[in-house]
Design a protein around this motif. Sequence first.
Motif, short mmCIF file in Angstrom:
data_model
loop_
_atom_site.label_atom_id
_atom_site.label_comp_id
_atom_site.label_asym_id
_atom_site.label_seq_id
_atom_site.Cartn_x
_atom_site.Cartn_y
_atom_site.Cartn_z
N MET A 1 0.88 -0.99 0.18
CA MET A 1 -0.08 0.06 0.10
C MET A 1 0.86 1.30 0.08
O MET A 1 1.87 1.33 0.47
CB MET A 1 -0.87 -0.01 1.25
CG MET A 1 -1.92 -1.24 1.14
SD MET A 1 -3.03 -1.12 0.26
CE MET A 1 -4.36 -0.06 0.57
N ALA A 2 0.25 2.29 -0.68
CA ALA A 2 1.01 3.54 -0.62
C ALA A 2 0.35 4.51 -0.20
O ALA A 2 -0.94 4.65 -0.02
CB ALA A 2 1.49 3.83 -2.15
N SER A 3 0.68 5.78 0.37
CA SER A 3 -0.27 6.79 0.95
C SER A 3 -0.15 7.99 -0.32
O SER A 3 0.87 8.26 -0.70
CB SER A 3 0.28 7.35 2.10
OG SER A 3 -0.36 8.52 2.52
N GLU A 4 -1.25 8.38 -0.42
CA GLU A 4 -1.54 9.40 -1.57
C GLU A 4 -2.69 10.40 -1.04
O GLU A 4 -4.03 10.04 -0.86
CB GLU A 4 -2.16 8.67 -2.62
CG GLU A 4 -2.20 9.60 -3.94
CD GLU A 4 -2.67 8.78 -5.09
OE1 GLU A 4 -3.79 9.47 -5.77
OE2 GLU A 4 -1.87 7.93 -5.64
N GLY A 5 -2.08 11.48 -0.64
CA GLY A 5 -3.14 12.73 -0.17
C GLY A 5 -3.68 12.38 0.94
O GLY A 5 -5.28 12.57 1.26
N SER A 77 23.19 2.00 -11.23
CA SER A 77 22.38 2.38 -12.37
C SER A 77 21.28 1.08 -12.57
O SER A 77 20.12 1.61 -12.93
CB SER A 77 23.31 2.00 -13.74
OG SER A 77 23.84 0.63 -13.74
N LEU A 78 21.35 0.07 -11.99
CA LEU A 78 20.30 -0.94 -12.13
C LEU A 78 19.31 -0.56 -11.01
O LEU A 78 18.00 -0.46 -11.29
CB LEU A 78 20.84 -2.40 -11.73
CG LEU A 78 19.75 -3.49 -11.57
CD1 LEU A 78 18.56 -3.59 -12.76
CD2 LEU A 78 20.26 -4.67 -11.62
N LEU A 79 19.67 -0.27 -9.93
CA LEU A 79 18.63 0.17 -8.84
C LEU A 79 18.07 1.21 -9.15
O LEU A 79 16.71 1.47 -9.01
CB LEU A 79 19.29 0.25 -7.50
CG LEU A 79 19.97 -1.14 -6.82
CD1 LEU A 79 20.97 -0.57 -5.69
CD2 LEU A 79 19.43 -2.25 -6.79
N GLU A 80 18.65 2.40 -9.56
CA GLU A 80 17.91 3.53 -10.02
C GLU A 80 17.16 3.41 -11.44
O GLU A 80 16.14 4.31 -11.42
CB GLU A 80 18.98 4.68 -10.18
CG GLU A 80 19.80 4.96 -8.77
CD GLU A 80 20.96 5.78 -9.00
OE1 GLU A 80 21.56 6.14 -9.94
OE2 GLU A 80 21.54 5.93 -8.01
N PRO A 104 15.89 3.41 -4.36
CA PRO A 104 15.31 4.81 -4.62
C PRO A 104 13.66 4.99 -4.10
O PRO A 104 13.29 3.70 -4.27
CB PRO A 104 15.29 5.20 -5.94
CG PRO A 104 16.35 4.37 -6.62
CD PRO A 104 16.46 3.25 -5.88
N GLY A 105 13.39 5.85 -3.50
CA GLY A 105 11.82 5.98 -2.82
C GLY A 105 10.94 5.71 -4.13
O GLY A 105 11.15 6.25 -5.08
N GLY A 106 9.84 5.20 -4.02
CA GLY A 106 9.05 4.96 -5.09
C GLY A 106 9.11 3.49 -5.60
O GLY A 106 8.28 3.03 -6.52
N THR A 107 10.34 2.83 -5.56
CA THR A 107 10.60 1.60 -6.12
C THR A 107 9.69 0.58 -5.46
O THR A 107 9.73 0.45 -4.04
CB THR A 107 12.01 1.41 -5.96
OG1 THR A 107 12.92 2.31 -6.79
CG2 THR A 107 12.40 -0.09 -6.64
N VAL A 108 9.13 -0.40 -6.04
CA VAL A 108 8.55 -1.35 -5.52
C VAL A 108 9.46 -2.76 -5.64
O VAL A 108 10.21 -2.74 -6.54
CB VAL A 108 7.38 -1.83 -6.49
CG1 VAL A 108 6.41 -3.21 -5.76
CG2 VAL A 108 6.19 -0.51 -6.50
N VAL A 109 9.55 -3.43 -4.32
CA VAL A 109 10.53 -4.32 -4.10
C VAL A 109 9.97 -5.76 -3.72
O VAL A 109 9.11 -5.73 -2.83
CB VAL A 109 11.57 -4.18 -3.25
CG1 VAL A 109 12.66 -5.31 -2.91
CG2 VAL A 109 12.58 -2.82 -3.51
#
Length: 124
Positions: A1-5, A77-80, A104-109
């Motif tokens: 889940m992600a928070s949005e607004g 470079s792969l992670l980004e 990086p923030g926003g990356t789904v793992v």
Amino acid sequence: MASEGGRETSYVGAWRQSTEPLSVGILGLGRAGAALAGELSRSPIRLAGIWNRSHRLLPEELEGIPFTSGTDLPPPSLLEGANVLLLTVHDSAIAELSGRLSVPGGTVVLHCSGALGAEALSQL
């Protein structure tokens, strides 16, 4: 889940609102990683790259995809370059690897273990 607004939304819902193309990185080129990379290489989804800790030859069908092997960690470079990372390493390596990644923030793992739950990624 992600928070949005201030409200919770699913990653899929957040993804549909994104204008960024889907780009997947595969960490681990064993049986699962090679199979997933092969299938993804034949799809419209872009493979940002593949990494394997031990030295390994890249299967011929995956030539042209950025590939690093024989290093302790995937290259930045792969992670980004991926907005989704699939951890296809051995189950016993998932928690240790995820704890050492600088994602990086926003990356789904995601991990591909059938025996472990989401807690294996708790160090991210």
